[in-house]
Enzyme design. Structure first.
Site, PDB file in Angstrom:
ATOM      1  N   SER A  49       3.226   6.639  -8.983  1.00 43.45           N
ATOM      2  CA  SER A  49       1.920   7.294  -8.901  1.00 43.45           C
ATOM      3  C   SER A  49       2.170   8.736  -8.459  1.00 43.45           C
ATOM      4  O   SER A  49       2.002   9.099  -7.320  1.00 43.45           O
ATOM      5  CB  SER A  49       1.017   6.571  -7.899  1.00 43.45           C
ATOM      6  OG  SER A  49       1.565   6.588  -6.606  1.00 43.45           O
ATOM      7  N   HIS A 162       1.510  -0.101  -8.255  1.00 40.89           N
ATOM      8  CA  HIS A 162       2.742  -0.737  -7.771  1.00 40.89           C
ATOM      9  C   HIS A 162       2.751  -2.253  -7.915  1.00 40.89           C
ATOM     10  O   HIS A 162       3.663  -2.921  -7.439  1.00 40.89           O
ATOM     11  CB  HIS A 162       2.963  -0.382  -6.284  1.00 40.89           C
ATOM     12  CG  HIS A 162       3.239   1.071  -6.070  1.00 40.89           C
ATOM     13  ND1 HIS A 162       3.274   1.662  -4.823  1.00 40.89           N
ATOM     14  CD2 HIS A 162       3.503   2.076  -6.957  1.00 40.89           C
ATOM     15  CE1 HIS A 162       3.546   2.949  -4.949  1.00 40.89           C
ATOM     16  NE2 HIS A 162       3.679   3.229  -6.227  1.00 40.89           N
ATOM     17  N   GLN A 170      -3.658   1.047  -3.644  1.00 38.28           N
ATOM     18  CA  GLN A 170      -2.224   0.851  -3.871  1.00 38.28           C
ATOM     19  C   GLN A 170      -1.470   0.221  -2.695  1.00 38.28           C
ATOM     20  O   GLN A 170      -0.572  -0.586  -2.899  1.00 38.28           O
ATOM     21  CB  GLN A 170      -1.608   2.217  -4.203  1.00 38.28           C
ATOM     22  CG  GLN A 170      -0.132   2.240  -4.490  1.00 38.28           C
ATOM     23  CD  GLN A 170       0.320   3.646  -4.858  1.00 38.28           C
ATOM     24  OE1 GLN A 170       0.137   4.090  -5.986  1.00 38.28           O
ATOM     25  NE2 GLN A 170       0.912   4.360  -3.921  1.00 38.28           N
ATOM     26  N   ASP A 249      -3.130   3.455   1.673  1.00 39.63           N
ATOM     27  CA  ASP A 249      -2.961   4.511   0.677  1.00 39.63           C
ATOM     28  C   ASP A 249      -3.638   4.036  -0.606  1.00 39.63           C
ATOM     29  O   ASP A 249      -3.027   3.336  -1.410  1.00 39.63           O
ATOM     30  CB  ASP A 249      -1.477   4.814   0.408  1.00 39.63           C
ATOM     31  CG  ASP A 249      -1.297   5.877  -0.676  1.00 39.63           C
ATOM     32  OD1 ASP A 249      -2.329   6.445  -1.123  1.00 39.63           O
ATOM     33  OD2 ASP A 249      -0.145   6.151  -1.084  1.00 39.63           O
ATOM     34  N   GLU A 292      -4.052   7.647   3.489  1.00 35.84           N
ATOM     35  CA  GLU A 292      -3.349   8.630   2.655  1.00 35.84           C
ATOM     36  C   GLU A 292      -4.070   8.737   1.316  1.00 35.84           C
ATOM     37  O   GLU A 292      -4.557   7.724   0.788  1.00 35.84           O
ATOM     38  CB  GLU A 292      -1.917   8.118   2.471  1.00 35.84           C
ATOM     39  CG  GLU A 292      -1.036   8.992   1.607  1.00 35.84           C
ATOM     40  CD  GLU A 292       0.296   8.277   1.346  1.00 35.84           C
ATOM     41  OE1 GLU A 292       0.790   7.563   2.230  1.00 35.84           O
ATOM     42  OE2 GLU A 292       0.810   8.429   0.231  1.00 35.84           O
ATOM     43  N   ASP A 319      -1.010  13.377  -0.024  1.00 34.93           N
ATOM     44  CA  ASP A 319       0.228  13.124  -0.777  1.00 34.93           C
ATOM     45  C   ASP A 319       0.126  13.879  -2.109  1.00 34.93           C
ATOM     46  O   ASP A 319       0.608  15.006  -2.239  1.00 34.93           O
ATOM     47  CB  ASP A 319       0.390  11.606  -0.961  1.00 34.93           C
ATOM     48  CG  ASP A 319       1.488  11.210  -1.927  1.00 34.93           C
ATOM     49  OD1 ASP A 319       2.273  12.075  -2.334  1.00 34.93           O
ATOM     50  OD2 ASP A 319       1.562  10.008  -2.296  1.00 34.93           O
ATOM     51  N   LYS A 344       7.651  14.013   0.770  1.00 36.26           N
ATOM     52  CA  LYS A 344       8.599  13.310  -0.097  1.00 36.26           C
ATOM     53  C   LYS A 344       9.525  14.383  -0.654  1.00 36.26           C
ATOM     54  O   LYS A 344       9.075  15.238  -1.428  1.00 36.26           O
ATOM     55  CB  LYS A 344       7.859  12.655  -1.266  1.00 36.26           C
ATOM     56  CG  LYS A 344       6.898  11.525  -0.877  1.00 36.26           C
ATOM     57  CD  LYS A 344       5.967  11.248  -2.043  1.00 36.26           C
ATOM     58  CE  LYS A 344       5.275   9.911  -1.946  1.00 36.26           C
ATOM     59  NZ  LYS A 344       4.193   9.793  -2.959  1.00 36.26           N
ATOM     60  N   SER A 371       8.251  10.132   3.871  1.00 36.96           N
ATOM     61  CA  SER A 371       7.958   9.017   2.957  1.00 36.96           C
ATOM     62  C   SER A 371       9.040   8.748   1.909  1.00 36.96           C
ATOM     63  O   SER A 371       9.687   9.662   1.405  1.00 36.96           O
ATOM     64  CB  SER A 371       6.638   9.299   2.227  1.00 36.96           C
ATOM     65  OG  SER A 371       6.388   8.336   1.219  1.00 36.96           O
ATOM     66  N   HIS A 372       9.160   7.495   1.573  1.00 37.13           N
ATOM     67  CA  HIS A 372       9.962   7.013   0.447  1.00 37.13           C
ATOM     68  C   HIS A 372       9.175   7.235  -0.856  1.00 37.13           C
ATOM     69  O   HIS A 372       8.061   7.749  -0.839  1.00 37.13           O
ATOM     70  CB  HIS A 372      10.236   5.517   0.610  1.00 37.13           C
ATOM     71  CG  HIS A 372       8.981   4.678   0.516  1.00 37.13           C
ATOM     72  ND1 HIS A 372       8.981   3.332   0.279  1.00 37.13           N
ATOM     73  CD2 HIS A 372       7.657   5.006   0.627  1.00 37.13           C
ATOM     74  CE1 HIS A 372       7.751   2.870   0.237  1.00 37.13           C
ATOM     75  NE2 HIS A 372       6.925   3.859   0.446  1.00 37.13           N
ATOM     76  N   ARG A 373       9.759   6.816  -1.984  1.00 35.55           N
ATOM     77  CA  ARG A 373       9.037   6.691  -3.239  1.00 35.55           C
ATOM     78  C   ARG A 373       8.997   5.208  -3.612  1.00 35.55           C
ATOM     79  O   ARG A 373       9.739   4.405  -3.063  1.00 35.55           O
ATOM     80  CB  ARG A 373       9.732   7.472  -4.378  1.00 35.55           C
ATOM     81  CG  ARG A 373       9.875   8.966  -4.199  1.00 35.55           C
ATOM     82  CD  ARG A 373       8.584   9.688  -3.861  1.00 35.55           C
ATOM     83  NE  ARG A 373       7.464   9.504  -4.760  1.00 35.55           N
ATOM     84  CZ  ARG A 373       6.948  10.436  -5.538  1.00 35.55           C
ATOM     85  NH1 ARG A 373       7.494  11.629  -5.576  1.00 35.55           N
ATOM     86  NH2 ARG A 373       5.867  10.193  -6.272  1.00 35.55           N
ATOM     87  N   SER A 374       8.145   4.880  -4.585  1.00 33.94           N
ATOM     88  CA  SER A 374       8.091   3.464  -4.971  1.00 33.94           C
ATOM     89  C   SER A 374       9.392   3.021  -5.655  1.00 33.94           C
ATOM     90  O   SER A 374       9.783   1.864  -5.576  1.00 33.94           O
ATOM     91  CB  SER A 374       6.883   3.194  -5.858  1.00 33.94           C
ATOM     92  OG  SER A 374       6.816   4.111  -6.912  1.00 33.94           O
TER      93      SER A 374
HETATM   94  O1  LIG Z   1       1.877   7.026  -3.495  1.00 33.69           O
HETATM   95  C1  LIG Z   1       2.836   6.969  -2.724  1.00 33.69           C
HETATM   96  O2  LIG Z   1       2.680   7.352  -1.589  1.00 33.69           O
HETATM   97  C2  LIG Z   1       4.198   6.548  -3.154  1.00 33.69           C
HETATM   98  C3  LIG Z   1       5.060   5.914  -2.142  1.00 33.69           C
HETATM   99  O3  LIG Z   1       4.461   4.844  -1.471  1.00 33.69           O
HETATM  100  O4  LIG Z   1       4.236   5.926  -4.378  1.00 33.69           O
HETATM  101  P1  LIG Z   1       4.991   6.670  -5.604  1.00 33.69           P
HETATM  102  O5  LIG Z   1       6.388   6.877  -5.175  1.00 33.69           O
HETATM  103  O6  LIG Z   1       4.841   5.707  -6.741  1.00 33.69           O
HETATM  104  O7  LIG Z   1       4.289   7.959  -5.823  1.00 33.69           O
HETATM  105 MG   LIG Z   2       0.676   8.086  -1.748  1.00 33.91          MG
END
Ligand SMILES: O=C(O)[C@@H](CO)OP(=O)(O)O
Ligand SMILES: [Mg+2]
Length: 433
Positions: A49, A162, A170, A249, A292, A319, A344, A371-374
């Site tokens: 996303s 996700h 999400q 989020d 978020e 984000d 990120k 933050s991580h990514r999905s």
């Molecule tokens: O929306 C988000 O915050 C992220 C991580 O949880 O998802 P994605 O990495 O798919 O953008």
């Molecule tokens: Mg997000």
């Protein structure tokens, strides 16, 4: 006799390869080797996303290979053009290196060489330099006062982009605001996660997980998900709010179409004001401490409306709306869009730029969530970054998949390493003075 000293932190070689991420897609892994033999290795994460203004992740697009998601071109850029500029530079000069990477790419969105090509080099160089100085990454980047462990936001219910369930939002997360240490926070989260599994199963729901390892039951509304989470917290023996806060989020950009929030799973449409009112109701009805992307990246009026309405009592983290971009963040701070920023590293493409975003947020009294990514790998750089920046919060998925637990486990090790000087501040990090 004249002897020439060569700094041990001079970059000797830069190589890259395609490895697998947690969704089974290829991603770039980069090695930076220094003159003294120190090796830094970094694997780049990938989002599903994504924000419209993120730095561009270069994919090959050939449908016959990796379903178009190949990273051969990005890998080629690392070992070709990028290596030729970076070899010989001092890895200690992170800002200089990152500026050189951005200049070499030459585009505003890093689309020529790819943010995935640039970021791997940027992070691997930092890790190599830390190794050359015999310092853990968090200490190398953060110095002696880098000792605040982050409040973890643990994702236990997945929906949206996700998971293949009807949940429109999400992510539903738990944050152990009342824990005394980071290790205790992880234990509390894990206990609730397992209670939730039992509760979902008892209610006849599937307990398969989504991309970030949270359960993906066939629930339709945010209230249903929040009810399950609150009950799991209570049934584990914790007090919702006091011991464990809730975080969401919705990833609202994903279901904002033509000026309306389209809740496909729930089967309703909400105008921006109705969507904001719905979120405000949830924030008041449940112990929600942080939301978020409550509003879409293109709905800045909605963002301002919600911030004015609940920004005094709930963290509102941007984000998609900021994409870890310092310029977008400054504009948001100036115009009252939220009160917190998600960071990120791959949204912006270099470590130095991500650190600038953190510094700008902190100067404005805003909070920062690392933050991580999905799509993730076993790379744990963001755990060290959370401690190095002292940002106090991290979001890195559930308690059950190695790509997510790798980060929690790294933070457990850092807490142990810091010993007496380690601090965990619980819910206090949700506000800044
Ligand atoms: O929306 C988000 O915050 C992220 C991580 O949880 O998802 P994605 O990495 O798919 O953008
Ligand atoms: Mg997000």
């Amino acid at each position: 006799m004249v002897s020439q000293t060569v700094a041990s932190t001079v970059i000797q070689s830069v190589t890259a390869r395609a490895v697998l991420d947690s969704r089974g897609n290829p991603t770039v892994e980069t090695d930076v080797l220094l003159a003294d033999g120190s090796l830094g290795r970094a694997a780049v994460p990938s989002g599903a996303s994504t924000g419209a203004r993120e730095a561009v992740e270069l994919r090959d697009g050939d449908p016959g290979r990796w379903h178009g998601k190949g990273v051969d071109r990005a890998v080629g850029h690392v070992s070709g053009e990028i290596a030729s500029v970076v070899v010989g530079r001092d890895a200690d000069d992170q800002a200089g290196l990152d500026a050189a990477l951005a200049a070499l790419d030459g585009t505003a969105d890093k689309s020529r060489l790819g943010a995935n090509a640039l970021l791997g080099v940027s992070l691997a160089a930092a890790k190599a330099a830390a190794g050359a100085h015999r310092l853990p990454l968090h200490r190398y980047l953060g110095g002696v006062d880098a000792r605040l462990l982050p409040l973890p936001m643990m994702n236990i219910v997945n929906g949206g982009a996700h998971a293949d369930n009807p949940l429109d939002f999400q992510e539903f997360m738990i944050a152990p605001v009342g824990a005394g240490t980071f290790a205790e926070a992880v234990r509390m989260g894990s206990e609730v996660f397992h209670t939730l599994r039992r509760d979902l199963r008892a209610a006849g729901h599937a307990t398969g997980v989504g991309d970030e390892g949270g359960f993906a039951p066939a629930l339709r509304t945010a209230r249903e998900a929040l009810d399950f989470v609150v009950r799991a917290i209570e049934r584990t023996g914790y007090r919702p709010g006091e011991d464990i806060g809730l975080v969401m989020d919705p990833a609202s950009s994903e279901f904002f179409r033509d000026g309306v929030y389209v809740y496909a799973g729930e089967g309703v449409r909400r105008t921006p004001s109705e969507h904001a009112a719905h979120l405000a109701e949830l924030i008041d009805a449940y112990p929600v401490v942080s939301v978020e992307d409550p509003m879409a990246e293109d709905d800045l009026d909605g963002w301002r409306e919600l911030t004015a309405r609940v920004g005094d009592r709930c963290q509102l983290t941007g984000d998609d709306v900021f994409c870890t971009d310092e310029k977008l963040l400054r504009e948001g701070i100036r115009t009252g869009v939220g009160n917190s920023v998600l960071v990120k590293v791959n949204q912006i493409g270099t470590l130095t730029e991500a650190l600038a975003t953190v510094a700008t947020a902190h100067r404005a009294g805003w909070t920062v969530v690392m933050s991580h990514r999905s799509g993730e790998t076993e790379d744990t750089t963001i755990a060290d970054l959370a401690v190095a920046t002292g940002c106090g919060q991290i979001k890195t998925g559930s308690l059950s998949r190695s790509d997510r637990t790798a980060k929690y486990n790294q933070l457990i090790r850092i807490e142990e390493e810091l010993g007496e000087s380690a601090r965990y501040a619980g819910g206090a990090v949700l506000r800044r003075p």
